[in-house]
Motif scaffolding. Structure first.
Motif, PDB file in Angstrom:
ATOM      1  N   LEU A   1       0.827  -1.206   0.000  1.00 36.35           N
ATOM      2  CA  LEU A   1       0.000   0.000   0.000  1.00 36.35           C
ATOM      3  C   LEU A   1       0.865   1.263   0.000  1.00 36.35           C
ATOM      4  O   LEU A   1       0.543   2.247  -0.665  1.00 36.35           O
ATOM      5  CB  LEU A   1      -0.923   0.012   1.218  1.00 36.35           C
ATOM      6  N   GLU A   2       1.962   1.218   0.732  1.00 40.24           N
ATOM      7  CA  GLU A   2       2.879   2.356   0.786  1.00 40.24           C
ATOM      8  C   GLU A   2       3.440   2.655  -0.598  1.00 40.24           C
ATOM      9  O   GLU A   2       3.515   3.822  -1.016  1.00 40.24           O
ATOM     10  CB  GLU A   2       4.006   2.067   1.764  1.00 40.24           C
ATOM     11  N   ASN A   3       3.820   1.620  -1.334  1.00 42.67           N
ATOM     12  CA  ASN A   3       4.346   1.794  -2.686  1.00 42.67           C
ATOM     13  C   ASN A   3       3.287   2.374  -3.630  1.00 42.67           C
ATOM     14  O   ASN A   3       3.580   3.227  -4.470  1.00 42.67           O
ATOM     15  CB  ASN A   3       4.855   0.460  -3.236  1.00 42.67           C
ATOM     16  N   ILE A   4       2.055   1.894  -3.487  1.00 43.35           N
ATOM     17  CA  ILE A   4       0.961   2.401  -4.317  1.00 43.35           C
ATOM     18  C   ILE A   4       0.725   3.883  -4.042  1.00 43.35           C
ATOM     19  O   ILE A   4       0.561   4.694  -4.960  1.00 43.35           O
ATOM     20  CB  ILE A   4      -0.323   1.586  -4.054  1.00 43.35           C
ATOM     21  N   LEU A   5       0.732   4.247  -2.765  1.00 50.18           N
ATOM     22  CA  LEU A   5       0.521   5.645  -2.392  1.00 50.18           C
ATOM     23  C   LEU A   5       1.652   6.532  -2.896  1.00 50.18           C
ATOM     24  O   LEU A   5       1.413   7.659  -3.356  1.00 50.18           O
ATOM     25  CB  LEU A   5       0.389   5.766  -0.869  1.00 50.18           C
ATOM     26  N   CYS A   6       2.864   6.037  -2.840  1.00 51.07           N
ATOM     27  CA  CYS A   6       4.013   6.810  -3.344  1.00 51.07           C
ATOM     28  C   CYS A   6       3.862   7.089  -4.837  1.00 51.07           C
ATOM     29  O   CYS A   6       4.144   8.196  -5.304  1.00 51.07           O
ATOM     30  CB  CYS A   6       5.307   6.059  -3.073  1.00 51.07           C
ATOM     31  N   LYS A   7       3.411   6.092  -5.590  1.00 51.02           N
ATOM     32  CA  LYS A   7       3.213   6.271  -7.030  1.00 51.02           C
ATOM     33  C   LYS A   7       2.090   7.276  -7.307  1.00 51.02           C
ATOM     34  O   LYS A   7       2.071   7.926  -8.358  1.00 51.02           O
ATOM     35  CB  LYS A   7       2.906   4.934  -7.690  1.00 51.02           C
ATOM     36  N   ALA A   8       1.157   7.368  -6.348  1.00 49.24           N
ATOM     37  CA  ALA A   8       0.074   8.355  -6.472  1.00 49.24           C
ATOM     38  C   ALA A   8       0.507   9.732  -5.980  1.00 49.24           C
ATOM     39  O   ALA A   8      -0.276  10.682  -5.991  1.00 49.24           O
ATOM     40  CB  ALA A   8      -1.148   7.885  -5.691  1.00 49.24           C
ATOM     41  N   GLY A   9       1.776   9.834  -5.532  1.00 45.93           N
ATOM     42  CA  GLY A   9       2.312  11.111  -5.067  1.00 45.93           C
ATOM     43  C   GLY A   9       1.935  11.465  -3.647  1.00 45.93           C
ATOM     44  O   GLY A   9       2.002  12.627  -3.245  1.00 45.93           O
ATOM     45  N   ILE A  10       1.540  10.456  -2.856  1.00 39.73           N
ATOM     46  CA  ILE A  10       1.110  10.698  -1.476  1.00 39.73           C
ATOM     47  C   ILE A  10       2.073   9.997  -0.524  1.00 39.73           C
ATOM     48  O   ILE A  10       2.172   8.768  -0.504  1.00 39.73           O
ATOM     49  CB  ILE A  10      -0.317  10.172  -1.239  1.00 39.73           C
ATOM     50  N   LYS A  11       2.808  10.785   0.246  1.00 40.61           N
ATOM     51  CA  LYS A  11       3.747  10.237   1.213  1.00 40.61           C
ATOM     52  C   LYS A  11       3.139  10.377   2.606  1.00 40.61           C
ATOM     53  O   LYS A  11       2.999  11.482   3.126  1.00 40.61           O
ATOM     54  CB  LYS A  11       5.079  10.965   1.134  1.00 40.61           C
ATOM     55  N   VAL A  12       2.754   9.246   3.171  1.00 41.67           N
ATOM     56  CA  VAL A  12       2.073   9.260   4.467  1.00 41.67           C
ATOM     57  C   VAL A  12       2.330   7.930   5.172  1.00 41.67           C
ATOM     58  O   VAL A  12       2.569   6.907   4.516  1.00 41.67           O
ATOM     59  CB  VAL A  12       0.554   9.483   4.269  1.00 41.67           C
ATOM     60  N   ASP A  13       2.304   7.942   6.478  1.00 36.24           N
ATOM     61  CA  ASP A  13       2.425   6.727   7.274  1.00 36.24           C
ATOM     62  C   ASP A  13       1.178   5.875   7.036  1.00 36.24           C
ATOM     63  O   ASP A  13       0.071   6.249   7.446  1.00 36.24           O
ATOM     64  CB  ASP A  13       2.554   7.087   8.753  1.00 36.24           C
ATOM     65  N   VAL A  14       1.337   4.743   6.368  1.00 36.82           N
ATOM     66  CA  VAL A  14       0.195   3.935   5.950  1.00 36.82           C
ATOM     67  C   VAL A  14      -0.572   3.376   7.150  1.00 36.82           C
ATOM     68  O   VAL A  14      -1.814   3.382   7.161  1.00 36.82           O
ATOM     69  CB  VAL A  14       0.636   2.780   5.027  1.00 36.82           C
ATOM     70  N   GLU A  15       0.121   2.926   8.166  1.00 37.59           N
ATOM     71  CA  GLU A  15      -0.570   2.355   9.320  1.00 37.59           C
ATOM     72  C   GLU A  15      -1.426   3.409  10.021  1.00 37.59           C
ATOM     73  O   GLU A  15      -2.575   3.150  10.395  1.00 37.59           O
ATOM     74  CB  GLU A  15       0.440   1.740  10.293  1.00 37.59           C
ATOM     75  N   GLY A  16      -0.880   4.600  10.188  1.00 33.06           N
ATOM     76  CA  GLY A  16      -1.648   5.677  10.798  1.00 33.06           C
ATOM     77  C   GLY A  16      -2.829   6.087   9.940  1.00 33.06           C
ATOM     78  O   GLY A  16      -3.903   6.427  10.446  1.00 33.06           O
ATOM     79  N   LEU A  17      -2.642   6.055   8.622  1.00 34.78           N
ATOM     80  CA  LEU A  17      -3.718   6.390   7.685  1.00 34.78           C
ATOM     81  C   LEU A  17      -4.849   5.371   7.790  1.00 34.78           C
ATOM     82  O   LEU A  17      -6.028   5.742   7.884  1.00 34.78           O
ATOM     83  CB  LEU A  17      -3.159   6.416   6.264  1.00 34.78           C
ATOM     84  N   VAL A  18      -4.498   4.092   7.774  1.00 33.00           N
ATOM     85  CA  VAL A  18      -5.498   3.022   7.891  1.00 33.00           C
ATOM     86  C   VAL A  18      -6.238   3.134   9.225  1.00 33.00           C
ATOM     87  O   VAL A  18      -7.463   2.968   9.295  1.00 33.00           O
ATOM     88  CB  VAL A  18      -4.839   1.639   7.746  1.00 33.00           C
ATOM     89  N   GLU A  19      -5.496   3.440  10.270  1.00 28.47           N
ATOM     90  CA  GLU A  19      -6.096   3.586  11.594  1.00 28.47           C
ATOM     91  C   GLU A  19      -7.118   4.725  11.600  1.00 28.47           C
ATOM     92  O   GLU A  19      -8.246   4.562  12.094  1.00 28.47           O
ATOM     93  CB  GLU A  19      -4.984   3.851  12.611  1.00 28.47           C
ATOM     94  N   ALA A  20      -6.751   5.875  11.046  1.00 34.82           N
ATOM     95  CA  ALA A  20      -7.661   7.030  11.014  1.00 34.82           C
ATOM     96  C   ALA A  20      -8.903   6.734  10.186  1.00 34.82           C
ATOM     97  O   ALA A  20     -10.035   7.062  10.588  1.00 34.82           O
ATOM     98  CB  ALA A  20      -6.934   8.251  10.460  1.00 34.82           C
ATOM     99  N   ILE A  21      -8.728   6.124   9.023  1.00 35.61           N
ATOM    100  CA  ILE A  21      -9.867   5.767   8.169  1.00 35.61           C
ATOM    101  C   ILE A  21     -10.826   4.848   8.909  1.00 35.61           C
ATOM    102  O   ILE A  21     -12.046   5.043   8.897  1.00 35.61           O
ATOM    103  CB  ILE A  21      -9.373   5.106   6.863  1.00 35.61           C
ATOM    104  N   SER A  22     -10.260   3.846   9.585  1.00 38.56           N
ATOM    105  CA  SER A  22     -11.088   2.880  10.319  1.00 38.56           C
ATOM    106  C   SER A  22     -11.847   3.534  11.461  1.00 38.56           C
ATOM    107  O   SER A  22     -13.013   3.222  11.707  1.00 38.56           O
ATOM    108  CB  SER A  22     -10.205   1.746  10.855  1.00 38.56           C
ATOM    109  N   LEU A  23     -11.190   4.437  12.166  1.00 39.35           N
ATOM    110  CA  LEU A  23     -11.824   5.086  13.312  1.00 39.35           C
ATOM    111  C   LEU A  23     -12.909   6.080  12.888  1.00 39.35           C
ATOM    112  O   LEU A  23     -13.902   6.272  13.600  1.00 39.35           O
ATOM    113  CB  LEU A  23     -10.773   5.788  14.162  1.00 39.35           C
TER     114      LEU A  23
END
Length: 282
Positions: free
Chosen positions: A52-74
């Motif tokens: 997922l991190e690699n996919i996001l990087c290709k989309a030009g988005i640099k973010v902590d994937v685990e924290g992102l998933v956590e926020a989305i879920s919450l």
């Protein structure tokens, strides 16, 4: 768990809006379901976050994937804190939460549109697009397929959500406590909470169907294949975790196939070897 009876004006569970509620009295407080969904998402997909991190990087988005998933879920069910849902009579023995996903997603899209901060523009819009799609197994719930009647209903749902600001902010504060993976999760929830405090300008942005439709189109639009993969991947994580959490909570779905495909996901992700039961027990 003490529940207010069905005939009262509003149904709360332990002073929280329900994530799920039946006329029989079975229900789950919203923060409990959100926290469980987050824990399951992190556990079930921990060995896939690099992809997922690699996919996001290709989309030009640099973010902590685990924290992102956590926020989305919450945040995925925050829209259920609208009194439009929990202060209405039950339909067919269950509380209906149709279109709840558009409360946080539209507000996040609006915040992203208004912001001059690159991180906010990219990440908040992404979070909104993912949350808006977590019920798109029902085709009519996809942001591309909403009709005028749906948009009109969303105006009412958002109005009662924004008018319920004190409880919503209390809910966001409670959800923030479940962030465990760095600062990204807390930052996204704080950003959302701070924005909601400015109710006047936010409320005007969603006062009619035409206004809502502007940000609905923003959620529907996917810029390129890399963004599509990012949105699809994160949405898949949320859908699986949400359904597995519902299974843990013992919900009975209106969809007869739910138990079978949830069982499949549990086996495929290796959650049937004791790890899931520990989380389900809390």
């Amino acid at each position: 768990m003490a529940l207010k009876p069905v005939h009262t004006e509003c149904i709360l569970i332990n002073n929280w809006p329900p994530a799920y509620y039946e006329a029989s009295g079975r229900g789950v407080p919203l923060p409990n379901h959100a926290s469980l969904t987050s824990k399951i998402a992190l556990m079930a997909f921990e060995d896939r976050f690099k992809v997922l991190e690699n996919i996001l990087c290709k989309a030009g988005i640099k973010v902590d994937v685990e924290g992102l998933v956590e926020a989305i879920s919450l945040l995925h069910d925050v829209g259920k804190a609208s009194k439009y849902y929990y202060c209405k009579p039950l339909r067919h023995t269950k509380m209906s939460f149709k279109l709840h996903e558009y409360v946080p997603s539209l507000l996040l899209a609006y915040k992203a549109h208004e912001s001059d901060n690159v991180f906010e523009k990219q990440v908040l819009k992404l979070v909104g697009k993912v949350i808006s799609r977590h019920h798109t197994a029902m085709r009519e719930r996809h942001p591309q397929n909403l009709g005028q009647q749906d948009l009109g209903e969303i105006v009412k749902i958002l109005k009662e959500f924004l008018e319920n600001r004190d409880l919503v902010l209390k809910l966001l504060s409670e959800l923030r406590k479940s962030c465990t993976r760095g600062n990204t999760c807390q930052s996204i929830i704080d950003n959302f909470a701070n924005y909601l405090k400015n109710l006047d300008s936010v409320g005007k942005a969603f006062s009619d169907v035409q206004s809502v439709n502007i940000y609905r189109r923003m959620l529907a639009n996917i810029g390129n294949i890399h963004e599509y993969k990012a949105v699809a991947g994160l949405t898949g994580v949320l859908i699986v975790a949400d359904n597995v959490a519902a299974s843990c909570e013992g919900r009975v779905s209106d969809d007869e196939k739910t138990p079978s495909y949830t069982s499949y996901w549990i086996r495929e992700l290796g959650l049937d070897k004791g790890r899931l039961s520990e989380i389900c027990k809390g």
